[in-house]
Every structure is written in structure tokens, then in C-alpha cells.
Scaffold this active site. Structure first.
Site, PDB file in Angstrom:
ATOM      1  N   ASP A  47       0.844  -1.202   0.000  1.00  0.00           N
ATOM      2  CA  ASP A  47       0.000   0.000   0.000  1.00  0.00           C
ATOM      3  C   ASP A  47       0.883   1.257   0.000  1.00  0.00           C
ATOM      4  O   ASP A  47       0.390   2.378  -0.155  1.00  0.00           O
ATOM      5  CB  ASP A  47      -1.023  -0.004   1.147  1.00  0.00           C
ATOM      6  CG  ASP A  47      -0.394  -0.015   2.526  1.00  0.00           C
ATOM      7  OD1 ASP A  47       0.846  -0.128   2.622  1.00  0.00           O
ATOM      8  OD2 ASP A  47      -1.149   0.082   3.515  1.00  0.00           O
ATOM      9  N   SER A  48       2.205   1.059   0.099  1.00  0.00           N
ATOM     10  CA  SER A  48       3.148   2.158  -0.127  1.00  0.00           C
ATOM     11  C   SER A  48       2.968   2.728  -1.530  1.00  0.00           C
ATOM     12  O   SER A  48       3.410   3.850  -1.811  1.00  0.00           O
ATOM     13  CB  SER A  48       4.591   1.679   0.068  1.00  0.00           C
ATOM     14  OG  SER A  48       4.829   0.505  -0.674  1.00  0.00           O
ATOM     15  N   ASP A  86      -1.481  -5.988  -0.956  1.00  0.00           N
ATOM     16  CA  ASP A  86      -1.518  -5.379   0.380  1.00  0.00           C
ATOM     17  C   ASP A  86      -2.861  -4.674   0.546  1.00  0.00           C
ATOM     18  O   ASP A  86      -3.123  -3.669  -0.134  1.00  0.00           O
ATOM     19  CB  ASP A  86      -0.361  -4.380   0.457  1.00  0.00           C
ATOM     20  CG  ASP A  86       0.011  -4.001   1.876  1.00  0.00           C
ATOM     21  OD1 ASP A  86      -0.530  -4.602   2.819  1.00  0.00           O
ATOM     22  OD2 ASP A  86       0.873  -3.106   2.019  1.00  0.00           O
ATOM     23  N   LYS A 116      -1.838  -9.311   2.158  1.00  0.00           N
ATOM     24  CA  LYS A 116      -1.154  -8.921   3.393  1.00  0.00           C
ATOM     25  C   LYS A 116      -2.064  -7.987   4.181  1.00  0.00           C
ATOM     26  O   LYS A 116      -2.728  -7.127   3.593  1.00  0.00           O
ATOM     27  CB  LYS A 116       0.177  -8.221   3.080  1.00  0.00           C
ATOM     28  CG  LYS A 116       0.898  -7.723   4.334  1.00  0.00           C
ATOM     29  CD  LYS A 116       2.327  -7.294   4.052  1.00  0.00           C
ATOM     30  CE  LYS A 116       2.496  -5.891   3.570  1.00  0.00           C
ATOM     31  NZ  LYS A 116       1.966  -4.849   4.475  1.00  0.00           N
ATOM     32  N   GLU A 118      -2.178  -5.553   7.822  1.00  0.00           N
ATOM     33  CA  GLU A 118      -1.544  -4.987   9.019  1.00  0.00           C
ATOM     34  C   GLU A 118      -2.498  -5.140  10.195  1.00  0.00           C
ATOM     35  O   GLU A 118      -3.702  -4.929  10.034  1.00  0.00           O
ATOM     36  CB  GLU A 118      -1.306  -3.474   8.829  1.00  0.00           C
ATOM     37  CG  GLU A 118      -0.207  -3.125   7.875  1.00  0.00           C
ATOM     38  CD  GLU A 118      -0.059  -1.605   7.715  1.00  0.00           C
ATOM     39  OE1 GLU A 118      -0.539  -0.842   8.585  1.00  0.00           O
ATOM     40  OE2 GLU A 118       0.533  -1.198   6.707  1.00  0.00           O
ATOM     41  N   GLU A 185       8.041  -5.020  10.803  1.00  0.00           N
ATOM     42  CA  GLU A 185       8.536  -3.717  10.348  1.00  0.00           C
ATOM     43  C   GLU A 185       9.053  -2.883  11.512  1.00  0.00           C
ATOM     44  O   GLU A 185       8.335  -2.628  12.498  1.00  0.00           O
ATOM     45  CB  GLU A 185       7.425  -2.942   9.601  1.00  0.00           C
ATOM     46  CG  GLU A 185       7.926  -1.561   9.160  1.00  0.00           C
ATOM     47  CD  GLU A 185       7.111  -0.889   8.071  1.00  0.00           C
ATOM     48  OE1 GLU A 185       6.137  -1.480   7.582  1.00  0.00           O
ATOM     49  OE2 GLU A 185       7.464   0.255   7.718  1.00  0.00           O
TER      50      GLU A 185
HETATM   51  O1  KIV Z   1       3.371  -1.183   1.680  1.00  0.00           O
HETATM   52  C1  KIV Z   1       4.546  -1.599   1.811  1.00  0.00           C
HETATM   53  O2  KIV Z   1       5.444  -1.268   1.027  1.00  0.00           O
HETATM   54  C2  KIV Z   1       4.817  -2.493   2.915  1.00  0.00           C
HETATM   55  C3  KIV Z   1       6.244  -2.914   3.145  1.00  0.00           C
HETATM   56  C4  KIV Z   1       7.009  -1.824   3.755  1.00  0.00           C
HETATM   57  C5  KIV Z   1       6.320  -4.156   3.936  1.00  0.00           C
HETATM   58  O3  KIV Z   1       3.935  -2.848   3.625  1.00  0.00           O
END
Ligand code: KIV
Length: 267
Positions: A47-48, A86, A116, A118, A185
Site C-alpha cells: 500500500d506504499s 496489500d 497482506k 496490518e 517492520e
Molecule cells: O506497503 C509496503 O510497502 C509495505 C512494506 C514496507 C512491507 O507494507
């Protein structure tokens, strides 16, 4: 040698064999193609994406549609890669059925291999439900960018004994719920190493030291596309921004000075 197609079972085996797992973020087809060709084993459509490719200030505004759009592009760029989608903020926290439906879209529409999430103990029941439904889950603990408002910013996690114990308990709970791996992280290296030793699922670290079973990096950090600073947990392997800047400047120069196109570029 023919390249092996990786599955969730492969990563458990790699941990057992002490073989490090390499993960990097990818947001589009060419990036995915190049990372996979280089031997990266997991492509994370992080999600970055919100910050690295879409210009948002943090990850919170990212929508499910935006994330799916890029996850599908990553799959097209790397047809054989293990791709993890993500899930964006609020696409899985509100309602269990909605969360399963949204997670399922990564598998059905974007052809991802896993999702993924969080979170801590509050999402353990969801992880169990997703895995039982047939959707592989990578958990993500420690610094959680989707929680920056409640955390008061990007903070190292697990610095006290209580926090370290909570992180270990969460990772164990995710393992019991069926998660196939967990991202750690920005937690102290010793805490990450202890967690890694105590669970059978692979730990993938970012800012969590060398003791994790694998490492993940944001591709923009690694390639030097983010020029404001290099995060402590990152290593810049090239300065792609400089390379691109030079290429664009040379192109501008050539067009202005009528050096491009030449006969060779004309029909
Ligand atoms: O969104 C992302 O890039 C991440 C990584 C930093 C693990 O969750």
C-alpha cells in the site's frame, strides 16, 4: 536451470532450510518483470503504492480499486511470480464478510497469490477465516503505517519488554490462525530474531535486522527513486532518479538543439 514456481509451502521450506527469502515492492508491469527476472521471490503490491506511485502523503487514502488495478498490472508483468496484494486501510477492518470479499478480489480479479494485512490480535479471527476460505495471508506487525494517526507517527515498535512480548504473542497467534508468513517492520533486531526463532512461519523483516528469515524493501528506496532521504532501514543500490534526470535532460537538449530526431529515427 528451470525456475521453480513458488507457493506458500515453498517459503516454509526455505525457512526450514535456512534459505533467505527476498521480497520487494512492485507497482507496475515493467517493475514486476525486472524484479522477478533478478530473482526476487515475492512481489508485494504494497500500500506504499499510495506514496511511491500515486503521490499521496501517506498510505491511508489508497482505495481498494487503486490497489487492485496495480496488483493486476504486476501479475501481467510477472506471470509466474508469487504476488502479494496489500489490503488498503478500511478494506478489511469493518466487517468480516466484506473483508473476505475484498481479499478474494485479489485472488479472483488480480490473480494474486496472497494478501497482506496490518494489525494485531484484533485481526486474528479474520486471518483464520481468510485462510479457511482459501486465501493465503501474510500478516504485518510492528510499525504499521495504517496506524500512524493513533501511533502519533512512524515509530519503532517492540522497544519495551511488554511490547516485545505482545509482538511475539501476536505472531504466534497469526501462525496458529494459518498465516503463511509475517512482516516485521521496524522492530529491534534482537526482538525480531527471538520471534523468528520461536515460530515456524517465515518472518520477513524491514528495519528488523539480519535475523529474520527474509527481507523486504520498497523498490523506490532500493532504486534511488525517492530522493528526499534514505530511510535507515534501506540501502540504495543505484540512483535511478539521477539516471532518469540525465536521460530526460539530454532528450530536452537534443530536441531543442534539433539533434533529435535524426535520419535514423525517421521514416
Ligand atoms: O506497503 C509496503 O510497502 C509495505 C512494506 C514496507 C512491507 O507494507
Amino acid at each position: 536451470m528451470e525456475k521453480r514456481k513458488l507457493t506458500v509451502a515453498s517459503f516454509r521450506k526455505m525457512k526450514a532450510n535456512n534459505e533467505k527469502i527476498v521480497m520487494v515492492t512492485a507497482y507496475d508491469a515493467p517493475g514486476a518483470d525486472i524484479a522477478a527476472a533478478a530473482g526476487v521471490e515475492i512481489l508485494l503490491v504494497g500500500d506504499s503504492l499510495a506514496m511511491t506511485a500515486l503521490g499521496y502523503e501517506n498510505t491511508l487514502p489508497l482505495t481498494l480499486e487503486e490497489s487492485l488495478h496495480h496488483a493486476a498490472a504486476v501479475r501481467r508483468g510477472a506471470p509466474d511470480a508469487f504476488v502479494v496484494g496489500d489490503m488498503p486501510f478500511l478494506s478489511y477492518q469493518l466487517d468480516m464478510n466484506e473483508a473476505v470479499r475484498n481479499a478474494g478480489r485479489y485472488i479472483k480479479e488480480a490473480n494474486s497469490n496472497a494478501v497482506k494485512l496490518e494489525g494485531g490480535s484484533e485481526i486474528v479471527p479474520l486471518v483464520e477465516k481468510l485462510v479457511k476460505t482459501g486465501i493465503p495471508v501474510m500478516a504485518h506487525v510492528g510499525l504499521m503505517p495504517q496506524h500512524i494517526q493513533t501511533a502519533g507517527g512512524y515509530r519503532i515498535a517492540g522497544k519495551t519488554e511488554d511490547e516485545a512480548a505482545r509482538l511475539l504473542a501476536e505472531v504466534k497467534a497469526f501462525e496458529n490462525a494459518g498465516a503463511f508468513a509475517v512482516v516485521l517492520e521496524c522492530i529491534p533486531a534482537a526482538v525480531a530474531e527471538n520471534i523468528t526463532r520461536q515460530v515456524n512461519i517465515p518472518t520477513i523483516g524491514i528495519g528488523a535486522g539480519a535475523g529474520c528469515d527474509g527481507q523486504v524493501q520498497v523498490c523506490n528506496d532500493l532504486l534511488g527513486l525517492f530522493d528526499r532521504f534514505v530511510p535507515k532501514h534501506a540501502k540504495r543500490y543505484c540512483n535511478l532518479r539521477e539516471v532518469m534526470l540525465k536521460a530526460y535532460s539530454d532528450y530536452v537538449d537534443d530536441v531543442k538543439k534539433q539533434k533529435f530526431p535524426t535520419q535514423d529515427n525517421s521514416f
